[in-house]
Design a protein around this motif. Structure first.
Motif, PDB file in Angstrom:
ATOM      1  N   ASP A  70      10.488 -21.595  -1.696  1.00  0.00           N
ATOM      2  CA  ASP A  70       9.789 -21.879  -0.456  1.00  0.00           C
ATOM      3  C   ASP A  70       8.418 -21.220  -0.456  1.00  0.00           C
ATOM      4  OD1 ASP A  70      10.328 -22.881   2.557  1.00  0.00           O
ATOM      5  OD2 ASP A  70       9.179 -21.020   2.593  1.00  0.00           O
ATOM      6  N   GLU A  71       7.353 -22.036  -0.341  1.00  0.00           N
ATOM      7  CA  GLU A  71       6.008 -21.464  -0.410  1.00  0.00           C
ATOM      8  C   GLU A  71       5.635 -20.703   0.861  1.00  0.00           C
ATOM      9  OE1 GLU A  71       2.850 -24.213  -1.009  1.00  0.00           O
ATOM     10  OE2 GLU A  71       3.167 -25.311   0.865  1.00  0.00           O
ATOM     11  N   VAL A  72       6.290 -20.990   1.976  1.00  0.00           N
ATOM     12  CA  VAL A  72       6.026 -20.203   3.183  1.00  0.00           C
ATOM     13  C   VAL A  72       6.560 -18.786   2.996  1.00  0.00           C
ATOM     14  CG1 VAL A  72       6.425 -20.001   5.662  1.00  0.00           C
ATOM     15  CG2 VAL A  72       6.012 -22.251   4.658  1.00  0.00           C
ATOM     16  N   THR A  73       7.757 -18.662   2.412  1.00  0.00           N
ATOM     17  CA  THR A  73       8.283 -17.333   2.090  1.00  0.00           C
ATOM     18  C   THR A  73       7.338 -16.606   1.141  1.00  0.00           C
ATOM     19  OG1 THR A  73      10.587 -18.036   2.378  1.00  0.00           O
ATOM     20  CG2 THR A  73      10.210 -16.069   1.060  1.00  0.00           C
ATOM     21  N   ARG A  74       6.848 -17.304   0.139  1.00  0.00           N
ATOM     22  CA  ARG A  74       5.924 -16.668  -0.804  1.00  0.00           C
ATOM     23  C   ARG A  74       4.653 -16.223  -0.099  1.00  0.00           C
ATOM     24  NH1 ARG A  74       8.029 -20.848  -4.068  1.00  0.00           N
ATOM     25  NH2 ARG A  74       6.208 -22.209  -3.829  1.00  0.00           N
ATOM     26  N   LEU A  75       4.159 -17.032   0.823  1.00  0.00           N
ATOM     27  CA  LEU A  75       2.977 -16.649   1.587  1.00  0.00           C
ATOM     28  C   LEU A  75       3.240 -15.377   2.388  1.00  0.00           C
ATOM     29  CD1 LEU A  75       0.100 -17.413   2.709  1.00  0.00           C
ATOM     30  CD2 LEU A  75       1.328 -18.563   4.571  1.00  0.00           C
ATOM     31  N   LEU A 243     -13.189 -29.172  14.753  1.00  0.00           N
ATOM     32  CA  LEU A 243     -11.941 -28.506  14.366  1.00  0.00           C
ATOM     33  C   LEU A 243     -11.055 -29.458  13.575  1.00  0.00           C
ATOM     34  CD1 LEU A 243     -10.934 -26.696  17.702  1.00  0.00           C
ATOM     35  CD2 LEU A 243     -12.530 -25.939  15.915  1.00  0.00           C
ATOM     36  N   VAL A 244     -10.375 -28.912  12.586  1.00  0.00           N
ATOM     37  CA  VAL A 244      -9.374 -29.661  11.829  1.00  0.00           C
ATOM     38  C   VAL A 244      -8.002 -29.321  12.390  1.00  0.00           C
ATOM     39  CG1 VAL A 244      -8.218 -29.885   9.603  1.00  0.00           C
ATOM     40  CG2 VAL A 244     -10.706 -29.868   9.716  1.00  0.00           C
ATOM     41  N   PHE A 245      -7.254 -30.346  12.718  1.00  0.00           N
ATOM     42  CA  PHE A 245      -5.938 -30.187  13.336  1.00  0.00           C
ATOM     43  C   PHE A 245      -4.820 -30.503  12.347  1.00  0.00           C
ATOM     44  CE2 PHE A 245      -2.260 -32.458  14.996  1.00  0.00           C
ATOM     45  CZ  PHE A 245      -1.723 -31.504  15.835  1.00  0.00           C
ATOM     46  N   GLN A 246      -3.671 -29.822  12.544  1.00  0.00           N
ATOM     47  CA  GLN A 246      -2.443 -30.221  11.865  1.00  0.00           C
ATOM     48  C   GLN A 246      -1.233 -29.573  12.538  1.00  0.00           C
ATOM     49  OE1 GLN A 246      -1.860 -32.575   9.544  1.00  0.00           O
ATOM     50  NE2 GLN A 246       0.290 -32.136   9.965  1.00  0.00           N
ATOM     51  N   SER A 247      -0.155 -30.341  12.667  1.00  0.00           N
ATOM     52  CA  SER A 247       1.138 -29.766  13.035  1.00  0.00           C
ATOM     53  C   SER A 247       1.698 -29.053  11.821  1.00  0.00           C
ATOM     54  CB  SER A 247       2.108 -30.861  13.486  1.00  0.00           C
ATOM     55  OG  SER A 247       1.666 -31.461  14.683  1.00  0.00           O
ATOM     56  N   ILE A 248       2.237 -27.860  12.034  1.00  0.00           N
ATOM     57  CA  ILE A 248       2.793 -27.075  10.938  1.00  0.00           C
ATOM     58  C   ILE A 248       4.181 -26.577  11.315  1.00  0.00           C
ATOM     59  CG2 ILE A 248       0.571 -26.363   9.985  1.00  0.00           C
ATOM     60  CD1 ILE A 248       0.908 -23.694  11.480  1.00  0.00           C
ATOM     61  N   THR A 251       8.904 -23.809   7.191  1.00  0.00           N
ATOM     62  CA  THR A 251       9.453 -23.891   5.844  1.00  0.00           C
ATOM     63  C   THR A 251       8.662 -24.914   5.033  1.00  0.00           C
ATOM     64  OG1 THR A 251      11.082 -25.676   6.220  1.00  0.00           O
ATOM     65  CG2 THR A 251      11.772 -23.412   6.736  1.00  0.00           C
ATOM     66  N   GLU A 252       8.682 -24.754   3.738  1.00  0.00           N
ATOM     67  CA  GLU A 252       7.978 -25.691   2.864  1.00  0.00           C
ATOM     68  C   GLU A 252       8.520 -27.107   3.018  1.00  0.00           C
ATOM     69  OE1 GLU A 252       7.203 -26.478  -1.930  1.00  0.00           O
ATOM     70  OE2 GLU A 252       8.038 -24.560  -1.259  1.00  0.00           O
ATOM     71  N   ILE A 260       2.289 -32.332   4.306  1.00  0.00           N
ATOM     72  CA  ILE A 260       1.301 -31.287   4.012  1.00  0.00           C
ATOM     73  C   ILE A 260       1.910 -30.185   3.157  1.00  0.00           C
ATOM     74  CG2 ILE A 260       0.042 -31.683   6.170  1.00  0.00           C
ATOM     75  CD1 ILE A 260       1.377 -28.975   7.151  1.00  0.00           C
ATOM     76  N   ASP A 261       1.026 -29.378   2.603  1.00  0.00           N
ATOM     77  CA  ASP A 261       1.408 -28.103   2.006  1.00  0.00           C
ATOM     78  C   ASP A 261       0.238 -27.149   2.223  1.00  0.00           C
ATOM     79  OD1 ASP A 261      -0.512 -28.850   0.117  1.00  0.00           O
ATOM     80  OD2 ASP A 261       0.968 -29.392  -1.397  1.00  0.00           O
ATOM     81  N   LEU A 262       0.367 -25.936   1.754  1.00  0.00           N
ATOM     82  CA  LEU A 262      -0.678 -24.936   1.980  1.00  0.00           C
ATOM     83  C   LEU A 262      -1.980 -25.323   1.288  1.00  0.00           C
ATOM     84  CD1 LEU A 262       1.376 -21.619   1.596  1.00  0.00           C
ATOM     85  CD2 LEU A 262       0.821 -22.876   3.693  1.00  0.00           C
ATOM     86  N   ALA A 263      -1.874 -26.007   0.155  1.00  0.00           N
ATOM     87  CA  ALA A 263      -3.070 -26.387  -0.591  1.00  0.00           C
ATOM     88  C   ALA A 263      -3.915 -27.392   0.185  1.00  0.00           C
ATOM     89  CB  ALA A 263      -2.681 -26.959  -1.954  1.00  0.00           C
ATOM     90  N   VAL A 264      -3.284 -28.359   0.813  1.00  0.00           N
ATOM     91  CA  VAL A 264      -4.066 -29.365   1.551  1.00  0.00           C
ATOM     92  C   VAL A 264      -4.686 -28.749   2.808  1.00  0.00           C
ATOM     93  CG1 VAL A 264      -2.242 -30.337   3.030  1.00  0.00           C
ATOM     94  CG2 VAL A 264      -4.105 -31.801   2.249  1.00  0.00           C
ATOM     95  N   LEU A 265      -3.993 -27.779   3.420  1.00  0.00           N
ATOM     96  CA  LEU A 265      -4.587 -27.075   4.559  1.00  0.00           C
ATOM     97  C   LEU A 265      -5.826 -26.292   4.123  1.00  0.00           C
ATOM     98  CD1 LEU A 265      -1.430 -25.734   6.452  1.00  0.00           C
ATOM     99  CD2 LEU A 265      -2.816 -27.745   7.010  1.00  0.00           C
ATOM    100  N   ALA A 266      -5.754 -25.665   2.965  1.00  0.00           N
ATOM    101  CA  ALA A 266      -6.896 -24.923   2.438  1.00  0.00           C
ATOM    102  C   ALA A 266      -8.056 -25.867   2.135  1.00  0.00           C
ATOM    103  CB  ALA A 266      -6.496 -24.150   1.186  1.00  0.00           C
TER     104      ALA A 266
END
Length: 465
Positions: A70-75, A243-248, A251-252, A260-266
């Motif tokens: 899970d990349e959220v856990t890693r974050l 502003l850039v919006f996204q529902s988050i 968990t990954e 989405i994932d963290l990379a696309v948010l970045a």
């Protein structure tokens, strides 16, 4: 690791840390739906007593969702600030609650330790708190952000002017924007939920709102709440994106269900920053969350919905947003059954977000099939405003004709500001006074045909003669 707690002659056993967290959570329909809730009040109390004795350090060692999967856990793990954590590292969850409630722990202290608090720690301590505890501690947390105005200052509450229209009619949207401005709404953002994800249609909306902001020289920001990949596309095509919006989610797997994932948010954050459209700050992201979204995606891994929600705030925190808000009652009674559950969830979300250093607002809302009504929303928004809420929604009549749910109105923000002595963002308030929308005492002025805002109205948008 198995956790146990005995009450009188009965010993309650919890198979792991996430089971303790789930069983300790106040009753809510989503956790019953997921099969993780306590079966009795006694079991819930045993779980809370057990949770109170768990050291905060445990949450860094006993991960409720595995690091590897899970990349959220890693974050959460990889960005954890050990220096900030050192100040509270010796505490148990129960000690942490007591520490947070002491007068010695002030805004500066909470700001200092926020990077050392994980979402699971925040969720855990919230489960031991009464509603008044959640309000008291959240009030001490201050998260200040800026783009064209300054959001989150003490003694202020902002509003998202939400001029949704079921067909994206530009005249209807423009009329709702002007309506909201005349009530002093819109300092957080003028944010539209579009009826379509067509790129040409989205481009039209961006230019529409940008024209209105420029026409009146409003110190605020706009946002079209379409998918983040669409926003990257319109930036590439030259749209005036603030502003850039996204529902988050927390968990990954749940975020993947959103596409989405963290990379696309970045990537989106970088694209928005490249436009350099802010004037007093560069917080360019806007996130929405809500208890139940992870379970809806079958991506909760046995974790209760409130802890999953707190994990979403770790994602938000990483991208330093201007705004983030929980849409607390939007999914429906399957997750938050009635007014009591919605009120509790809203206070939990606000507390956890602010404790983690996230500028948290709330869409104080409910669906028409929930056991709730507008009186419940009045109660929740009043409690949240006392707790230092960053912003609420402003929709004509509190009835979203686009999304078909009940939320808060332009009048609600006026009520909160009047009763609690709160103010709009300072740059926006100055503009309201210059436009004679508001007087020096903060009272909204009567609207006449000679009103400055109406005189300068873009006629081709509203089809005015």
């Amino acid at each position: 690791m198995i956790y146990r707690y005995s009450i009188d002659s009965h010993t309650y056993q919890f198979e792991d840390l996430k089971a303790v967290l789930a069983k300790a959570t106040p009753a809510r329909s989503g956790d019953y739906l997921a099969g993780v809730a306590a079966e009795t009040y006694a079991e819930r109390m045993a779980a809370r007593m057990c949770l109170a004795e768990i050291p905060l350090k445990t949450f860094l060692e006993d991960l409720i969702i595995p690091y590897e999967s899970d990349e959220v856990t890693r974050l959460i793990v990889d960005t954890h600030n050990q220096q900030a954590f050192a100040e509270i590292s010796h505490l148990t969850v129960g000690d942490f609650r007591d520490w947070l409630l002491t007068d010695a722990v002030d805004t500066a202290t909470l700001t200092r330790v926020a990077p050392g608090i994980t979402p699971e720690m925040a969720a855990a301590v919230s489960k031991l708190m009464r509603n008044q505890d959640l309000i008291l501690v959240a009030k001490k947390c201050q998260v200040i952000t800026a783009f064209r105005n300054t959001i989150g200052l003490p003694g202020h509450i902002s509003t998202r002017l939400q001029p949704n229209h079921p067909t994206d009619d530009p005249r209807g949207i423009a009329a709702s924007i002007v309506d909201g401005l005349l009530y002093g709404s819109g300092d957080a953002v003028i944010g539209i939920n579009p009826a379509t994800d067509s790129i040409p249609a989205l481009m039209d909306l961006y230019f529409l709102v940008d024209e209105i902001i420029n026409q009146y020289q409003i110190p605020t920001q706009s946002c079209i709440l379409t998918h983040v990949t669409n926003q990257i596309q319109v930036i590439e095509k030259g749209a005036p994106v603030d502003l850039v919006f996204q529902s988050i989610a927390g968990t990954e797997k749940a975020n993947k269900s959103f596409g989405i994932d963290l990379a696309v948010l970045a990537e989106a954050q970088s694209a928005a920053l490249s436009l350099n459209r802010g004037t007093v700050g560069n917080n360019v992201m806007y996130f929405e969350t809500g208890q139940g979204s992870v379970l809806s995606a079958n991506a909760n891994f046995g974790v209760d919905q409130q802890t999953c929600e707190a994990r979403a705030y770790a994602v938000a925190r990483h991208f330093s947003p201007l705004l983030s808000n929980t849409v607390v009652g939007f999914i429906g009674p399957e997750y938050l059954y009635d007014g009591k559950q919605i009120i509790r969830a809203g206070l939990e979300d606000h507390f956890c977000g602010k404790l983690l250093g996230v500028p948290l607002g709330c869409d104080v809302c409910y669906t028409n099939h929930a056991e709730a009504d507008q009186d419940d929303m009045d109660t929740l928004m009043t409690l949240l405003a006392n707790a230092g809420l960053t912003f609420i929604m402003g929709i004509p009549g509190a009835d979203d004709i686009m999304l078909n749910y009940q939320t808060t109105s332009f009048h609600d923000a006026l009520y909160l500001r009047k009763v609690l002595g709160l103010r709009a963002a300072p740059e926006f308030e100055k503009w309201l006074k210059q436009m004679h929308i508001m007087d020096e005492k903060g009272n909204v002025q009567p609207v006449t045909q000679a009103h400055r805002l109406l005189q300068n109205m873009p006629k081709h948008l509203l089809n005015a003669s």
